[in-house]
Design an enzyme around this catalytic site. Structure first.
Site, short mmCIF file in Angstrom:
data_model
loop_
_atom_site.label_atom_id
_atom_site.label_comp_id
_atom_site.label_asym_id
_atom_site.label_seq_id
_atom_site.Cartn_x
_atom_site.Cartn_y
_atom_site.Cartn_z
CB SER A 41 58.18 46.53 76.59
OG SER A 41 58.14 45.59 77.62
CE LYS A 80 44.14 35.08 52.55
NZ LYS A 80 43.89 36.02 53.64
CB THR A 346 40.69 43.38 57.45
OG1 THR A 346 40.08 42.93 58.66
CG2 THR A 346 39.88 42.91 56.27
CB ILE A 348 48.49 43.14 58.13
CG1 ILE A 348 48.92 42.33 59.37
CG2 ILE A 348 49.71 43.65 57.37
CD1 ILE A 348 49.73 41.09 59.09
C1 LIG Z 1 43.49 36.33 67.31
C2 LIG Z 1 44.04 37.29 66.32
C3 LIG Z 1 44.32 36.85 65.02
C4 LIG Z 1 44.80 37.75 64.07
N1 LIG Z 1 45.01 37.34 62.79
C5 LIG Z 1 45.35 38.25 61.84
C6 LIG Z 1 45.52 37.88 60.48
O1 LIG Z 1 45.43 36.71 60.12
N2 LIG Z 1 45.82 38.85 59.60
C7 LIG Z 1 45.95 40.15 59.95
O2 LIG Z 1 46.17 41.02 59.10
N3 LIG Z 1 45.86 40.51 61.25
C8 LIG Z 1 45.56 39.61 62.18
N4 LIG Z 1 45.45 39.99 63.48
C9 LIG Z 1 45.82 41.34 63.87
C10 LIG Z 1 47.34 41.41 63.95
O3 LIG Z 1 47.82 40.45 64.86
C11 LIG Z 1 47.75 42.81 64.42
O4 LIG Z 1 47.13 43.76 63.62
C12 LIG Z 1 49.22 42.98 64.26
O5 LIG Z 1 49.91 41.96 64.92
C13 LIG Z 1 49.66 44.31 64.81
O6 LIG Z 1 49.65 44.33 66.19
P1 LIG Z 1 50.28 45.59 66.89
O7 LIG Z 1 51.66 45.78 66.37
O8 LIG Z 1 49.35 46.73 66.73
O9 LIG Z 1 50.30 45.19 68.41
P2 LIG Z 1 51.21 44.15 69.21
O10 LIG Z 1 51.68 43.03 68.38
O11 LIG Z 1 50.43 43.83 70.41
O12 LIG Z 1 52.50 44.98 69.61
C14 LIG Z 1 52.46 45.95 70.65
C15 LIG Z 1 53.85 46.45 70.90
O13 LIG Z 1 53.79 47.49 71.86
C16 LIG Z 1 54.76 47.25 72.85
N5 LIG Z 1 54.31 47.85 74.10
C17 LIG Z 1 53.10 47.76 74.70
N6 LIG Z 1 53.09 48.43 75.86
C18 LIG Z 1 54.32 48.97 76.00
C19 LIG Z 1 54.97 49.75 77.00
N7 LIG Z 1 54.32 50.12 78.10
N8 LIG Z 1 56.25 50.11 76.81
C20 LIG Z 1 56.93 49.73 75.70
N9 LIG Z 1 56.39 48.99 74.72
C21 LIG Z 1 55.10 48.61 74.88
C22 LIG Z 1 54.90 45.74 72.92
O14 LIG Z 1 56.13 45.37 73.49
C23 LIG Z 1 54.81 45.41 71.44
O15 LIG Z 1 56.07 45.56 70.86
C24 LIG Z 1 45.01 39.10 64.45
C25 LIG Z 1 44.79 39.51 65.76
C26 LIG Z 1 44.30 38.62 66.69
C27 LIG Z 1 44.04 39.09 68.08
#
Ligand SMILES: Cc1cc2nc3c(=O)[nH]c(=O)nc-3n(C[C@H](O)[C@H](O)[C@H](O)COP(=O)(O)OP(=O)(O)OC[C@H]3O[C@@H](n4cnc5c(N)ncnc54)[C@H](O)[C@@H]3O)c2cc1C
Length: 519
Positions: A41, A80, A346, A348
C-alpha cells in the site's frame, strides 16, 4: 490448503521483508508452478529505516545471483566491517565490535586468555590492537578479505550500509522479471476458513479479492495477518530492552564515510550514524519513560553532520516477538514477526534467516505441523539468543548517571545471560549458545569492550613460555599494523568497486509514516 500442490503464495507488504521474501521464493521455489503475488500500500508506506546489515546478507545476494557491484551501486552502499559503540561501558569510552576475531586460539585455548595473562603481568596493550578489522575500521581502510585462509588478511568479514528504499525498489524489479505480480492497494479485509482457520483471501479497499494457499505477513509492526487476524499473541520484552521509540532523519554527508556503523549511547538510549555513499542515515533510539519525543528530535538535530534531507520520522515499537511466527497457513517475516531494536543491525538478518528456514521447510503440498513447530522453535531461539546479546550491551555497564542507565545496570536479566556473564567475569570463559547468530568473538568484543574484565583466566595458558608468548603477541600486533597500512582507504575501495553513477539513485527521501504500537 487442499491436498493438491501449492498454487498461490500471497505476500502482504512491500518493505524490505516483503521484497526479500518474494525475491527468494521466486528464485528458489519459482513462479512457474506456484504464482506469487505481493500486495503493498503506497498509502501506508514502509517503516523507512533499516540500513545497517550483517555479513550474512552477502550470501543472500549471491544466492539470488545478483552482482555485488551492481547491488552496491544501486543501493548507494558502503562497506561495513563492524560497529563502534561509544559511551556504553562508561561515558567517554568506545570500542568496535568487529566482524572478525581478536586473534587465533593457541593450543585450543581462546586468544583472550593469553592476552589476560600478559595483561596481569603488566602489558597494557589493548586487545583491539590484535584485531585487523578493528584497526582497519579505525583507520577507515577497507579491502576485500583474502581468500587464502592462512593469512591475516582473511580474518574478517564485511557487510553493507545500504539505502533501504533503493534496496526494496531494486528487489521489486528483480522479482517482476521473475514473474512476481505486484498489486498496489490497502488490504481491508482478511477472510479465513471457518473449519481450518486458515486464511483464504485478502480483500483490498477497492473490493478486489486475492485468494491464496499460503500467506506471508510482511505488513510490518501491525502484523495484519499474524496478529490482527490469527491472534498469535506477542511476548513483550521491554523490561529487558526498554527503548520503545525512534526518530530518524537522513542528512547530507560530511564526507567521513567510515566502514563501520556508530552506536553512541546517550542518557536515555542511543543514537546511530550510518554512512552511505550519497548521504548519512541518523536516528535516536530512546525510552519514552525517560525522554520525550521533542527532546529526542532535538538531540538528533543537534548532532546532524549536514543539512537534513527529509522530515523527522518518528516510530514507536515494543521489543519482543510473536508467540508463533508460523500460524495456520501464514508465516510472519520482518517486523510483523517481532522486533529487538537495531543496536546490532539484526533485523534484516532475521528476515533472511526466516526466509531460508521457510525455503528449507517449504510446504510444496500440505503444511506439516511438525515442520511448522520446528520453524517456530528455531526462530524463537534465534530471537531469544539475540535478545540476550542485546541486553548484555545495556547491563554490562558502569553507567549510573541517569535514571535510564540506573535501570539498565540493575535490571533482572534473563537467566541464561546471568549465567553467561558470571562465567565470563569469574573465569574468562565464554559459553556460546549452541544456536544463534553471535558467536564467541562477538561476546568477547562486548564483554571486554564494555569493561568486564575477568577475575581469572584459563590457567593452562601458563604452560606456554612467557617470552615466546610475548614475542608472538608483538608479531601479531606488527602484522596487523602493517596489513592495515597496506590496505586502501574505504572511499578508494568504493570508488574502485561500487561507486554509484550520477542519476542512478532514484529512491525518494524518507517520509513520515503511519506506524503505531506493535501489539
Ligand atoms: C528505528 C529502526 C531502525 C532500524 N534499523 C535497522 C538496521 O540498521 N538494520 C536492520 O537490519 N534493520 C533495522 N531495522 C529494522 C528494519 O527497518 C526492518 O526489519 C525492515 O525495514 C523490514 O520491515 P518490514 O518490511 O517488515 O516492514 P515495513 O517496512 O513496515 O513494510 C510493511 C509493508 O506492509 C505494507 N502494508 C501494511 N499494511 C498494509 C495493508 N493493510 N495493506 C497493504 N499493505 C500493507 C506497507 O505498505 C509496507 O509495504 C530498524 C527498524 C527500526 C524501527
Amino acid at each position: 490448503m487442499t491436498n493438491d500442490a501449492l498454487q498461490k503464495i500471497v505476500i502482504v507488504g512491500g518493505g524490505t521483508s516483503g521484497w526479500m521474501t518474494a525475491a527468494a521464493l521466486a528464485k528458489i521455489v519459482g513462479t512457474q508452478h506456484c504464482a506469487i503475488e505481493l500486495v503493498e500500500s503506497d498509502q501506508i508506506g514502509t517503516v523507512g529505516v533499516g540500513e545497517a546489515t550483517l555479513p550474512h546478507l552477502r550470501a543472500f545476494i549471491q544466492r539470488l545471483g545478483i552482482d555485488e557491484s551492481t547491488f552496491m551501486r544501486t543501493t548507494n552502499a558502503t562497506y561495513k566491517t563492524g560497529i563502534e559503540f561509544s559511551n556504553w561501558g562508561d561515558k567517554g569510552e568506545a570500542y568496535i565490535h568487529p566482524f572478525g576475531d581478536y586473534g587465533e586460539p593457541i593450543g585450543g585455548i581462546d586468544f583472550h586468555h593469553y592476552w589476560l595473562r600478559l595483561r596481569e603481568l603488566g602489558d597494557a596493550t589493548p586487545i583491539c590492537d590484535y584485531s585487523l578489522p578493528v584497526k582497519a575500521s579505525q583507520a577507515s581502510k577497507f579491502d576485500y578479505p583474502s581468500a587464502d585462509t592462512s593469512t591475516l588478511a582473511s580474518t574478517f568479514g564485511y557487510a553493507y550500509h545500504l539505502d533501504a528504499s533503493a534496496f526494496a525498489k531494486y528487489l521489486r524489479t528483480y522479482c517482476e522479471k521473475l514473474g512476481v505480480v505486484r498489486t498496489e492497494g490497502k488490504v481491508e479485509h482478511v477472510a479465513t476458513c471457518e473449519h481450518s482457520g486458515n486464511i483464504t483471501s485478502v480483500t483490498l479497499e477497492n473490493g478486489h479479492t486475492i485468494k491464496g494457499d499460503l500467506f506471508i505477513d510482511c505488513s510490518g509492526f501491525r502484523g495484519l495477518l499474524i496478529e490482527q487476524t490469527l491472534k498469535s499473541g506477542y511476548q513483550d520484552w521491554s523490561h529487558w530492552l526498554p527503548c520503545d521509540r525512534a526518530v530518524a532523519i537522513p542528512c547530507k554527508s560530511n564526507g567521513d564515510i567510515t566502514p563501520y556503523t556508530r552506536a553512541i549511547a546517550h542518557d536515555a538510549g542511543w543514537r546511530w550514524r550510518i554512512p552511505l555513499q550519497h548521504r548519512t542515515g541518523n536516528g535516536v533510539i530512546y525510552c519514552s519513560k525517560y525522554m520525550q519525543a521533542d527532546e529526542a528530535e532535538q538531540l538528533l538535530r543537534d548532532n546532524l553532520e549536514g543539512e537534513p534531507l527529509g522530515d523527522a520520522n518518528h516510530i514507536q515499537f515494543t521489543t519482543g516477538r510473536r508467540n508463533q511466527f508460523w500460524s495456520k497457513n501464514c508465516i510472519a517475516i520482518g517486523l510483523s514477526a517481532g522486533f529487538l531494536e537495531p543496536l546490532e543491525s539484526t533485523s534484516i538478518h532475521l528476515i533472511q534467516l526466516a526466509i531460508m528456514k521457510l525455503v528449507e521447510f517449504f510446504p510444496y503440498k500440505n503444511i506439516n505441523n511438525v515442520l511448522r513447530d520446528e520453524y517456530n522453535r528455531s526462530m524463537g531461539l534465534e530471537f531469544e539468543t539475540l535478545r540476550d546479546f542485546l541486553v548484555l550491551h545495556y547491563t554490562a555497564t558502569r553507567r549510573e548517571d541517569s535514571p535510564f542507565w540506573q535501570y539498565c545496570k540493575h535490571m533482572v536479566k534473563p537467566a541464561a545471560l546471568t549465567h553467561k556473564m558470571a562465567l565470563f567475569e569469574q573465569t574468562g570463559r565464554v559459553s556460546p549458545y549452541t544456536e544463534g547468530l553471535f558467536l564467541k568473538p562477538s561476546w568477547i568484543a562486548v564483554y571486554l569492550g564494555q569493561g568486564m574484565l575477568p577475575k581469572s583466566y584459563d590457567t593452562r595458558v601458563e604452560q606456554l613460555d612467557l617470552e615466546k608468548l610475548a614475542n608472538h603477541f608483538i608479531g601479531i600486533k606488527q602484522a596487523v599494523a602493517q596489513t592495515v597500512q597496506s590496505m586502501p582507504d574505504h572511499t578508494d575501495s568504493i570508488a574502485k568497486y561500487c561507486m554509484a553513477k550520477e542519476g542512478e539513485y532514484t529512491a525518494p527521501p524518507a517520509t513520515s509514516n503511519l506506524y503505531g504500537q506493535t501489539s
